[in-house]
Design a protein around this motif. Structure first.
Motif, mmCIF file in Angstrom:
data_model
loop_
_atom_site.group_PDB
_atom_site.id
_atom_site.type_symbol
_atom_site.label_atom_id
_atom_site.label_comp_id
_atom_site.label_asym_id
_atom_site.label_seq_id
_atom_site.Cartn_x
_atom_site.Cartn_y
_atom_site.Cartn_z
ATOM 1 N N THR A 190 -2.313 57.670 19.778
ATOM 2 C CA THR A 190 -3.448 57.989 20.619
ATOM 3 C C THR A 190 -2.971 57.751 21.803
ATOM 4 O OG1 THR A 190 -5.709 57.989 20.972
ATOM 5 C CG2 THR A 190 -4.624 55.651 20.427
ATOM 6 N N ASP A 191 -3.902 58.186 23.000
ATOM 7 C CA ASP A 191 -3.513 58.064 24.313
ATOM 8 C C ASP A 191 -4.299 57.199 25.007
ATOM 9 O OD1 ASP A 191 -1.855 60.230 24.014
ATOM 10 O OD2 ASP A 191 -3.107 61.885 25.030
ATOM 11 N N GLY A 192 -3.631 56.683 26.278
ATOM 12 C CA GLY A 192 -4.398 55.665 26.881
ATOM 13 C C GLY A 192 -5.329 55.978 27.548
ATOM 14 N N ASP A 193 -5.738 57.540 27.839
ATOM 15 C CA ASP A 193 -6.522 57.947 28.926
ATOM 16 C C ASP A 193 -8.189 58.014 28.276
ATOM 17 O OD1 ASP A 193 -6.539 60.030 27.327
ATOM 18 O OD2 ASP A 193 -5.799 61.412 28.692
ATOM 19 N N ASN A 194 -8.235 57.821 26.917
ATOM 20 C CA ASN A 194 -9.529 57.691 26.296
ATOM 21 C C ASN A 194 -9.871 59.058 25.846
ATOM 22 O OD1 ASN A 194 -11.560 56.031 25.101
ATOM 23 N ND2 ASN A 194 -12.897 56.782 26.613
ATOM 24 N N GLN A 195 -9.135 60.065 25.982
ATOM 25 C CA GLN A 195 -9.305 61.557 25.528
ATOM 26 C C GLN A 195 -9.792 61.330 23.990
ATOM 27 O OE1 GLN A 195 -7.348 65.759 24.827
ATOM 28 N NE2 GLN A 195 -6.056 64.226 25.579
ATOM 29 N N TYR A 196 -9.004 60.643 23.187
ATOM 30 C CA TYR A 196 -9.350 60.699 21.930
ATOM 31 C C TYR A 196 -10.393 59.704 21.124
ATOM 32 C CZ TYR A 196 -5.379 63.458 22.203
ATOM 33 O OH TYR A 196 -4.373 64.435 22.705
ATOM 34 N N PRO A 197 -11.300 60.030 20.545
ATOM 35 C CA PRO A 197 -12.194 58.957 19.968
ATOM 36 C C PRO A 197 -11.643 57.963 19.081
ATOM 37 C CG PRO A 197 -12.774 60.819 18.994
ATOM 38 C CD PRO A 197 -11.680 61.310 19.870
ATOM 39 N N SER A 198 -11.322 56.783 19.436
ATOM 40 C CA SER A 198 -10.887 55.876 18.522
ATOM 41 C C SER A 198 -11.755 55.425 17.219
ATOM 42 C CB SER A 198 -10.763 54.519 19.091
ATOM 43 O OG SER A 198 -9.689 54.462 20.403
ATOM 44 N N GLU A 199 -12.970 55.777 17.458
ATOM 45 C CA GLU A 199 -13.863 55.650 16.234
ATOM 46 C C GLU A 199 -13.294 56.604 15.034
ATOM 47 O OE1 GLU A 199 -16.330 55.296 20.208
ATOM 48 O OE2 GLU A 199 -14.597 56.467 19.155
ATOM 49 N N ASP A 200 -12.722 57.615 15.485
ATOM 50 C CA ASP A 200 -12.471 58.625 14.424
ATOM 51 C C ASP A 200 -10.995 58.225 13.793
ATOM 52 O OD1 ASP A 200 -14.614 60.316 14.624
ATOM 53 O OD2 ASP A 200 -13.691 61.498 15.806
ATOM 54 N N ILE A 201 -10.311 57.174 14.116
ATOM 55 C CA ILE A 201 -8.849 56.664 13.341
ATOM 56 C C ILE A 201 -9.443 56.370 11.828
ATOM 57 C CG2 ILE A 201 -7.652 54.765 12.911
ATOM 58 C CD1 ILE A 201 -7.749 54.474 16.146
ATOM 59 N N PRO A 202 -10.432 56.109 11.197
ATOM 60 C CA PRO A 202 -10.670 56.031 9.839
ATOM 61 C C PRO A 202 -10.554 57.313 9.214
ATOM 62 C CG PRO A 202 -12.133 54.520 10.829
ATOM 63 C CD PRO A 202 -11.508 55.222 12.019
ATOM 64 N N ARG A 203 -11.321 58.408 9.944
ATOM 65 C CA ARG A 203 -11.199 59.877 9.308
ATOM 66 C C ARG A 203 -9.710 60.418 9.366
ATOM 67 N NH1 ARG A 203 -13.665 62.844 12.498
ATOM 68 N NH2 ARG A 203 -13.777 64.679 10.877
ATOM 69 N N LEU A 204 -8.895 60.162 10.563
ATOM 70 C CA LEU A 204 -7.883 60.679 10.778
ATOM 71 C C LEU A 204 -6.762 60.092 9.440
ATOM 72 C CD1 LEU A 204 -6.282 62.355 13.000
ATOM 73 C CD2 LEU A 204 -5.604 60.047 13.664
ATOM 74 N N ILE A 205 -6.936 58.991 9.240
ATOM 75 C CA ILE A 205 -5.809 58.384 8.309
ATOM 76 C C ILE A 205 -6.175 58.823 6.730
ATOM 77 C CG2 ILE A 205 -5.011 56.642 10.189
ATOM 78 C CD1 ILE A 205 -6.558 54.633 8.264
ATOM 79 N N GLN A 206 -7.577 59.013 6.535
ATOM 80 C CA GLN A 206 -7.931 59.137 5.195
ATOM 81 C C GLN A 206 -7.149 60.180 4.328
ATOM 82 O OE1 GLN A 206 -10.504 57.086 4.062
ATOM 83 N NE2 GLN A 206 -10.129 58.010 1.836
ATOM 84 N N PRO A 207 -6.705 61.213 4.879
ATOM 85 C CA PRO A 207 -5.695 62.092 3.803
ATOM 86 C C PRO A 207 -4.638 61.256 3.436
ATOM 87 C CG PRO A 207 -6.879 63.379 5.720
ATOM 88 C CD PRO A 207 -6.980 61.888 6.117
ATOM 89 N N ILE A 208 -4.109 60.371 4.390
ATOM 90 C CA ILE A 208 -2.737 59.831 4.097
ATOM 91 C C ILE A 208 -3.299 58.577 3.047
ATOM 92 C CG2 ILE A 208 -0.924 58.401 4.956
ATOM 93 C CD1 ILE A 208 -1.121 59.990 7.691
ATOM 94 N N LEU A 209 -4.250 57.990 3.253
ATOM 95 C CA LEU A 209 -4.590 56.995 2.224
ATOM 96 C C LEU A 209 -4.863 57.479 0.870
ATOM 97 C CD1 LEU A 209 -7.292 54.944 4.343
ATOM 98 C CD2 LEU A 209 -5.061 53.916 3.573
#
Length: 319
Positions: free
Chosen positions: A89-108
């Motif tokens: 992710t980026d350090g400028d807070n462009q991306y919502p960290s709250e969506d990390i669980p959704r982002l990794i779900q297909p890999i899980l």
């Protein structure tokens, strides 16, 4: 299952706390979460701010080496820490960290190897019409080069399985986004997208000064990666086109020759010969480039094996 979240940073002391505070502390299916800061020669208090927020793992560049190198170094550090899944992710807070669980779900779930967040660019208010057009066009070109079907190729909010991170290698210094997708699409790495909504803009991009510069650098990265992984398509197509065009002046010369006017069409013979020579050069370059591609694939495999040996030795030392 261990998740490592890597954050490339260049003078992000003001925005980094926003990113770190919103990273989930617990995620279903994940036993351990680690954060890795890649400091790309920051001159502010980025590292101190990260430490104040509990970050323990850092990769430090004494001078700026670029986003692509920071990404590559971050992957290696995450693998050293034993990551099963790596999120960038980026350090400028462009991306919502709250969506990390959704982002990794297909890999899980084991359904894909790599996930790219779809920012739904057409809905982003602070993106100009020109930027939205170039993003859409650039992603279309990227998908053609990579044999993928992603809606947002330049998105840097991504998740990788451990095996995928082992195989990824970036050559460019500008940005890893385009090259890694082309590499994935041509290396049997399965990729999917997850839609997100980006956070409000905090600052201007440091990767480029204008949309024109972004288009030029992204285009160069796509072209180089395309030539690297699918050279025969480019050179064979160009060679065939030059050959077919070259037949036209040759036909004109032959028509004049049989009509008794060959002397008046010498320029057609010369022009046709130049085009034919160009076609032969393209065919020859295609063969050479394809040999280089094969060598590149062998080098990637060797780098992967070297990386595995290095990580195995590190794990044995830690034990």
């Amino acid at each position: 299952m261990k998740l490592c979240i890597q954050i490339p940073c260049l003078n992000e002391a003001a925005t980094l706390p926003l990113v770190l505070k919103t990273i989930p502390k617990k995620i279903t299916g994940i036993d351990e979460i680690e954060i890795v800061i890649i400091d790309d020669g920051s001159t502010d208090s980025t590292v101190e701010v990260a430490r104040q927020h509990g970050v323990r793992h850092f990769v430090r560049h004494p001078v700026r080496r670029g986003l692509a190198q920071s990404f590559q170094d971050g992957l290696l550090r995450c693998l050293e820490l034993g990551a099963d899944i790596i999120v960038n992710t980026d350090g400028d807070n462009q991306y919502p960290s709250e969506d990390i669980p959704r982002l990794i779900q297909p890999i899980l779930e084991g359904s894909v190897d790599m996930v790219v967040a779809d920012r739904q660019v057409q809905k982003i208010a602070h993106f100009s019409k020109g930027k939205k057009f170039f993003q859409r066009f650039g992603t279309w070109v990227l998908n053609k080069a990579a044999n993928t079907n992603l809606p947002d190729g330049p998105s840097g909010f991504r998740a990788y399985s451990r095996e995928t991170a082992m195989k990824i290698y970036v050559n460019t210094r500008f940005s890893y986004c385009m090259e890694t997708i082309i590499q994935a699409g041509n290396s049997g790495i399965s990729v999917t997208a997850v839609p997100i909504t980006v956070n409000p803009k905090t600052r201007e991009s440091r990767l480029f000064n204008s949309s024109a510069e972004h288009v030029m650098k992204s285009g160069a990265a796509i072209f180089r990666a395309f030539v690297m992984y699918r050279p025969y398509v480019l050179f064979l197509s160009t060679g065939c086109l030059l050959f077919l065009i070259g037949l036209i002046p040759f036909g004109r010369f032959l028509w004049g020759f049989f009509d008794g006017q060959a002397g008046g069409h010498i320029q057609s013979l010369v022009f046709g010969s130049v085009l034919m020579i160009g076609a032969l050069l393209c065919f020859a370059l295609g063969v050479i480039a394809d040999l280089i591609r094969m060598n590149r694939l062998m080098q990637e495999k060797q780098l992967e094996l070297t990386k595995r040996m290095y990580l195995d030795s590190r794990l044995k030392q830690d034990d």
